[in-house]
Design an enzyme around this catalytic site. Structure first.
Site, PDB file in Angstrom:
ATOM      1  N   ASP A 209     -23.564 -30.158  -1.826  1.00 21.43           N
ATOM      2  CA  ASP A 209     -24.151 -28.816  -1.879  1.00 21.43           C
ATOM      3  C   ASP A 209     -23.758 -28.083  -0.608  1.00 21.43           C
ATOM      4  O   ASP A 209     -22.790 -28.457   0.049  1.00 21.43           O
ATOM      5  CB  ASP A 209     -25.672 -28.881  -2.076  1.00 21.43           C
ATOM      6  CG  ASP A 209     -26.210 -27.678  -2.851  1.00 21.43           C
ATOM      7  OD1 ASP A 209     -26.066 -26.552  -2.353  1.00 21.43           O
ATOM      8  OD2 ASP A 209     -26.777 -27.857  -3.944  1.00 21.43           O
ATOM      9  N   HIS A 231     -20.628 -27.108  -1.303  1.00 21.85           N
ATOM     10  CA  HIS A 231     -20.567 -25.732  -1.785  1.00 21.85           C
ATOM     11  C   HIS A 231     -20.172 -24.742  -0.701  1.00 21.85           C
ATOM     12  O   HIS A 231     -20.270 -23.536  -0.901  1.00 21.85           O
ATOM     13  CB  HIS A 231     -21.911 -25.325  -2.393  1.00 21.85           C
ATOM     14  CG  HIS A 231     -22.251 -26.067  -3.645  1.00 21.85           C
ATOM     15  ND1 HIS A 231     -23.463 -25.910  -4.306  1.00 21.85           N
ATOM     16  CD2 HIS A 231     -21.551 -26.976  -4.377  1.00 21.85           C
ATOM     17  CE1 HIS A 231     -23.486 -26.699  -5.375  1.00 21.85           C
ATOM     18  NE2 HIS A 231     -22.340 -27.354  -5.439  1.00 21.85           N
TER      19      HIS A 231
END
Length: 370
Positions: A209, A231
């Site tokens: 993430d 991410h």
């Protein structure tokens, strides 16, 4: 100035005899003057205020409990030694909590803090499945430093930062074991909110993430970071919280590889707030799957709507020397702004290539390119 103050506090603490520690079994506590070595979480919680120097030695934290180093006395130094582990239980955590002023947290050579994430991972993160504990709360940890920690396999989010004047330097988080099917999800490395004067430097992150997510706060620096597998470097989502201002942020001299996004800013659909004076500088991207640069004002319930709103303006943004590669299935740059809500941007020396050129950009401010 802070270094000299910490030194004076340490000298003063050394000259004062420690108060008697709470009773603990000899195997759990070794106390010498005001220096204490704890080998259990319960002993650390009971005796922490009697010590100016604490060693956490191979602690096995019981299931469903927090390694609680909150409310430490000013000037305390804490060292993680050996392997710190955590028993399995479905709960929200955190696994570790620190608070106090003028605190120094570090890791001894060869140490590891093993979050045991594989016991919780199911590919759903915080969106369902097992209830997973957050890893490390640095809340009200002010005028302090966290340096040289080696972390492995956080169940979900890593460091939750809600503090003033905190430095996090040379933090390593290795969650690569979570790359498998039904593995780690929502394993953000650093989530920053309601904070001022935060510096995160020389981080080495492998996760699934955000490497960095700043939801609110002012005067924040992220520099010298290496981010892989997640991410990317994010501002937001901004909006819908008690504090909805992100201001005076510099993210620089870092690399993002094998990630969904390179750099991004996302604000909440129909929310109120402000993103001002944010700089992304000298960021190198490689093998980005979705977006090299993405800025959008349309998030709702964690997903983009394609309909930007103007309640969280993005002003004074600088994007410079962001370079690198996006996969052919991805998009190099995507900017989706509301009417007049993105302004006063500086855009220079950026070269992101390999992906598609977006046909859906909207209200791109003067100077920027999409």
């Amino acid at each position: 100035m802070r270094t000299s103050i910490l030194s004076m506090l340490a000298l003063g603490a050394a000259a004062v005899s420690a108060a008697p520690a709470a009773a603990a079994a000899p195997a759990e506590l070794v106390e010498r003057g005001s220096s204490c070595t704890f080998t259990s979480a319960s002993a650390a919680k009971a005796g922490k205020k009697s010590c100016s120097s604490i060693v956490l030695d191979n602690i096995k934290v019981p299931a469903g409990e927090t390694l609680d180093l909150s409310n430490l006395k000013s000037g305390t130094k804490v060292t993680f030694k050996g392997e710190t582990t955590f028993g399995y239980k479905e709960w929200k955590g955190p696994l570790i909590r620190f608070s106090g002023k003028n605190i120094e947290v570090n890791g001894a050579s060869g140490h590891v803090i093993n979050g045991g994430g594989a016991s919780w991972w199911d590919g759903k993160g915080t969106n369902g499945g097992k209830t997973k504990p957050k890893f490390f709360y640095a809340h009200s940890l002010d005028d302090s430093t966290i340096t040289g920690l080696n972390v492995k396999n956080t169940p979900v989010q890593g460091f939750s930062v809600q503090a003033d004047n905190l430095v996090l330097d040379h933090i390593t988080i290795d969650n690569t074991d979570g790359d498998k099917t039904n593995g780690g999800h929502n394993t953000d490395a650093f989530d920053v909110g309601e904070s001022t004067y935060i510096t995160i430097s020389n981080a080495n992150i492998k996760n699934q993430d955000d490497c960095l997510a700043i939801n609110s706060g002012e005067n924040i620096i992220f520099t010298g970071g290496t981010c892989s597998g997640g991410h990317g470097l994010s501002i937001g989502s901004v909006g819908g919280r008690d504090d909805n201002t992100v201001k005076n942020v510099t993210i620089s001299d870092s690399t993002v590889s094998n990630s969904d996004n390179g750099i991004r800013i996302k604000t909440i659909y129909k929310a109120k707030g402000e993103v001002a004076d944010v700089t992304f500088s000298n960021i190198e991207l490689s093998n980005i799957a979705k977006y090299g640069i993405v800025i959008e004002q349309d998030y709702e319930n964690g997903s983009p709507t394609g309909k930007p709103t103007t309640g969280v303006p993005i002003t004074g943004l600088t994007v410079e020397k962001v370079t690198g590669s996006v996969k052919s299935s991805g998009t190099d740059v995507y900017i989706l702004c509301g009417s007049g809500s993105c302004s006063d941007w500086t855009w220079s020396g950026n070269k992101v290539s390999g992906g598609k050129t977006s046909s859906k950009c909207k209200n791109v401010p003067s100077g920027a390119s999409c």
